[in-house]
Enzyme design. Structure first.
Site, PDB file in Angstrom:
ATOM      1  NE  ARG A 566      -2.938   3.498  -2.269  1.00 12.84           N
ATOM      2  CZ  ARG A 566      -3.734   2.432  -2.245  1.00 12.84           C
ATOM      3  NH1 ARG A 566      -3.518   1.465  -1.349  1.00 12.84           N
ATOM      4  NH2 ARG A 566      -4.722   2.313  -3.094  1.00 12.84           N
ATOM      5  CG  PHE A 571      -9.738   4.549   1.647  1.00 15.80           C
ATOM      6  CD1 PHE A 571     -10.321   3.641   2.530  1.00 15.80           C
ATOM      7  CD2 PHE A 571      -8.886   4.052   0.676  1.00 15.80           C
ATOM      8  CE1 PHE A 571     -10.053   2.285   2.445  1.00 15.80           C
ATOM      9  CE2 PHE A 571      -8.615   2.696   0.583  1.00 15.80           C
ATOM     10  CZ  PHE A 571      -9.198   1.825   1.473  1.00 15.80           C
ATOM     11  CD  GLN A 574      -0.420   1.345   2.149  1.00 13.70           C
ATOM     12  OE1 GLN A 574      -1.481   1.529   1.588  1.00 13.70           O
ATOM     13  NE2 GLN A 574       0.456   0.425   1.771  1.00 13.70           N
ATOM     14  CG  ASN A 613      -2.691  -7.921   2.776  1.00 11.31           C
ATOM     15  OD1 ASN A 613      -3.227  -7.679   1.695  1.00 11.31           O
ATOM     16  ND2 ASN A 613      -3.391  -8.247   3.860  1.00 11.31           N
ATOM     17  CG  PHE A 624      -4.242   0.657   5.910  1.00 10.55           C
ATOM     18  CD1 PHE A 624      -5.575   0.861   6.250  1.00 10.55           C
ATOM     19  CD2 PHE A 624      -3.858  -0.630   5.545  1.00 10.55           C
ATOM     20  CE1 PHE A 624      -6.493  -0.178   6.219  1.00 10.55           C
ATOM     21  CE2 PHE A 624      -4.762  -1.677   5.514  1.00 10.55           C
ATOM     22  CZ  PHE A 624      -6.085  -1.445   5.859  1.00 10.55           C
ATOM     23  CG  LEU A 633     -10.577  -2.553   3.724  1.00 11.88           C
ATOM     24  CD1 LEU A 633      -9.693  -1.481   4.335  1.00 11.88           C
ATOM     25  CD2 LEU A 633     -10.010  -3.025   2.399  1.00 11.88           C
ATOM     26  CG  HIS A 637      -6.206  -5.394   4.534  1.00  6.95           C
ATOM     27  ND1 HIS A 637      -4.962  -5.228   3.973  1.00  6.95           N
ATOM     28  CD2 HIS A 637      -7.089  -5.340   3.508  1.00  6.95           C
ATOM     29  CE1 HIS A 637      -5.088  -5.055   2.667  1.00  6.95           C
ATOM     30  NE2 HIS A 637      -6.379  -5.122   2.359  1.00  6.95           N
TER      31      HIS A 637
END
Length: 677
Positions: A566, A571, A574, A613, A624, A633, A637
């Site tokens: 991903r 951004f 991952q 997660n 990531f 975030l 995370h």
């Protein structure tokens, strides 16, 4: 501010007839039994923070509030106005706010009692081996001053006088039935007394100008209360028997403002009486009732409970009782009417956890197991206390999920302290300012707090007082440490917050070994990818479990050949899924593991390594790396690393063409291997 997080708080805004007093009823949503408080006649001389007056217009409505959740307050009154506390932020600035304790210091045995002298700036701690330590408050932190081997048995109670000059301790054991008195300001023991009974509870019952510094001591095995001269004779000045108590006294406190002693026994009976100045008589000079049937003081008795701790607000308006049924009952001192009831039972927390999880199920189960062990423990370790701040607006006490700061005016929890710490806090002592910053020593603590508030609001730099260093001192269940909570978070620069000021025991060494497992973990490494190398640092000290998971997976070759499945430009990228689609992967323990949030590790910069997660505490193998700041975030995370070299490689990966629906790169990009350092 958060909505109230205490459980079962009831307010007395409604008028309830005398024949309906003390009745219980189910809450509207069947969340549990809620105490129904009676009407409280407000004292005309009390300030704006007094319990609200009874209004005829509200007789048809019961203004009840049940704090049955960790983040909301349920009001059964539809038309009740929302209460506010003016300048609440100024009051809160004088209270601790940290999410983690800042420091902890040792005794050689579990610390059972803690007290603080605001006037002298001295902290007093006592442990189960009878040792007592004095600490001087600094800005910031504390400094050790003196150590006493006060008793040969566990300290059963500790009391600091209202003016902070005297401290008394007692032991109740066949080896030691003694009473010791210390001059706090001079760090010296000035009196000791061998008793012919087993002491239980202590309370200083004198005010400024009294010729005798009277100290009340209850008998563990009878209803007797002996009054001693703390500075003088070892013989009791008065032995009080048959004064309303038929069973041992379980709680003692002194209302300095009104010069009234409150005693409660194990039958649930609460008595009011005067000190030596008024010959120990009933205090008719300040109370608005003559017969106890006109009050709610039988509430504990009716609930088949009894008070284990009692305290009063510095302005004399409120009486707070911590009871054996895990409820906190707050009374109007002048009228004896019940004002609020807070349910802090384990059952209420279990119901809350089922409705709205406040912790991971495994962690919550551990907390409840500690609560059961706490209930079975000895009495001096079982029961905690509560403190009221200098403004008399906030009640602070320990719970299974941290320390609560409850706004008594708005019926809300203003903040939670140390909710994530794995310590069951029990007893508390509050410092709100250093002695040098207290310019109002001649005033009571409540009046001094109001004066300081006026100076804060004045905005005049000439009147501005030095910045306070509010600190909460806490004991922990079965912990030979006491903890400092302040407005500062722990320093993660390398200095340890658990200070080894004593020679560690075998258990301490073992615990320290477990705490320093991160030294066997990797501190960094290189991620070798098909597009180049990415060097990174890890944080094994701040998040040991996450780094251990990453370290073991890397050494076992788990990540070798895995795709960057991903990629979102601007951004993050991952990886870590063995299935290559973001739905697979597990931890080294075979399942999921908990989050490890640290206040010093945030998503406040690009090139941050963080765990992917599917919700709270569902970490597996996927992670990531961000390419931009992503503060939304934080606390969702776990941050466990930072990229230090290879940012250009990371940007090239983040810029590749991807599938518009799945964000998967059109051309495979893989991890070749991971080298750890």
């Amino acid at each position: 501010n958060q909505s109230i997080e205490s459980h079962g708080m009831s307010s007395d805004d409604s008028a309830v007839k005398n024949q309906q007093l003390h009745k219980r009823r189910k809450s509207d949503d069947n969340d549990g039994i809620v105490e129904k408080p009676s009407d409280s006649d407000d004292d005309s001389s009390s300030g704006g923070n007094s319990p609200p007056e009874v209004k005829k217009a509200k007789k048809s409505q019961a203004n009840e509030a049940e704090a049955s959740g960790s983040s909301h307050l349920k009001l059964s009154t539809k038309s009740a106005a929302v209460k506010t506390l003016p300048h609440e932020d100024v009051y809160l600035d004088r209270l601790p706010c940290s999410h983690y304790y800042e420091r902890s210091y040792m005794h050689r045995a579990p610390v059972t009692h803690v007290g603080y002298s605001q006037q002298c700036g001295v902290l007093v701690t006592a442990s189960s081996d009878g040792h007592l330590k004095l600490w001087a408050k600094q800005d910031p932190g504390i400094e050790f001053v003196k150590h006493f081997r006060a008793h040969l048995a566990p300290v059963c109670d500790l009391a600091v006088s209202w003016n902070g000059e005297l401290c008394a301790t007692a032991a109740a054991d066949a080896k030691d039935r003694s009473l010791k008195v210390f001059d706090v300001g001079n760090f010296d023991m000035i009196n000791m007394c061998r008793l012919d009974f087993y002491p239980h509870k202590l309370a200083w019952i004198f005010v400024s100008g009294d010729p005798v510094a009277a100290l009340a001591v209850s008998d563990r095995d009878s209803a007797k209360i002996c009054v001693f001269d703390g500075r003088g004779s070892r013989e009791p000045l008065k032995v009080i028997e048959g004064s309303g108590h038929d069973s041992p006294v379980s709680a003692l406190c002194y209302n300095v403002k009104l010069e009234v002693v409150v005693s409660a026994d194990t039958d649930g009976i609460v008595e009011f009486w005067s000190g030596p100045k008024r010959s120990y008589e009933f205090p008719e000079h300040c109370l608005k009732w003559q017969y106890k049937t006109d009050t709610d003081l039988f509430a504990c008795c009716q609930a088949k409970s009894y008070a284990t701790f009692a305290t009063t607000s510095s302005d004399g308006r409120l009486l707070v009782l911590l009871c054996s049924d895990a409820k906190i009952r707050i009374f109007n001192f002048f009228t004896g009417k019940l004002w609020k009831v807070i349910d802090e039972s384990a059952q209420s927390y279990s119901e809350l956890q089922q409705r709205k999880p406040i912790l991971a199920d495994m962690e919550f189960g551990k907390r409840m197991a500690v609560e059961k062990e706490l209930d079975r423990s000895q009495e001096n370790a079982r029961f905690g206390n509560a403190v009221i701040d200098e403004s008399n607006n906030f009640l602070i006490y320990a719970t299974p999920i941290g320390v609560k700061v409850v706004n008594l005016v708005t019926n809300r929890v203003s903040r939670f302290l140390c909710q994530q710490e794995n310590v069951r806090f029990v007893r508390l002592a509050l410092c709100q300012s250093l002695p040098s910053a207290n310019q109002f020593n001649s005033l009571s603590s409540g009046d001094a707090g109001l004066h300081r508030l006026e100076l804060e609001l004045a905005g005049n730099p000439l009147l501005k007082t030095p910045e306070p260093d509010p600190t909460l001192f806490c004991t922990g269940f079965k912990r030979n440490r006491f903890y400092l909570m302040s407005r500062r978070e722990p320093d993660h620069s390398g200095s340890e917050r658990d200070v080894l000021n004593e020679k560690p025991t075998k258990e301490e060494i073992l615990a320290a070994t477990e705490d320093f497992d991160h030294t066997r973990l990797a501190n960094g490494g290189i991620l070798h990818t098909t597009m180049g190398d990415i060097a990174f640092n890890l944080f094994p000290k701040e998040c040991p479990k996450t780094v251990e998971n990453f370290t073991v997976h890397s050494r076992n070759g788990y990540y070798n050949g895995l795709l960057f499945h991903r990629v979102i430009k601007g951004f993050m990228v991952q990886t870590g899924c063995p299935l290559g689609n973001g739905t697979g992967g597990q931890s080294i323990w075979g399942g999921e593991f908990q989050d490890e949030f640290c206040p010093s590790l945030r998503h406040d910069r690009p090139y941050t390594m963080s765990m992917a997660n599917a919700g709270p505490n569902t970490n597996g193998s996927q992670f990531f790396i961000t390419v931009a700041p992503t503060p939304w975030l934080d606390d969702k995370h776990t941050v466990f690393g930072r990229v230090k070299q290879g940012m250009d490689v990371l940007q090239r990966i983040a810029s590749v063409k991807t599938n518009g629906k799945t964000d998967k790169p059109l051309e495979d990009i893989r991890i070749v291997s991971v080298t750890l350092k």
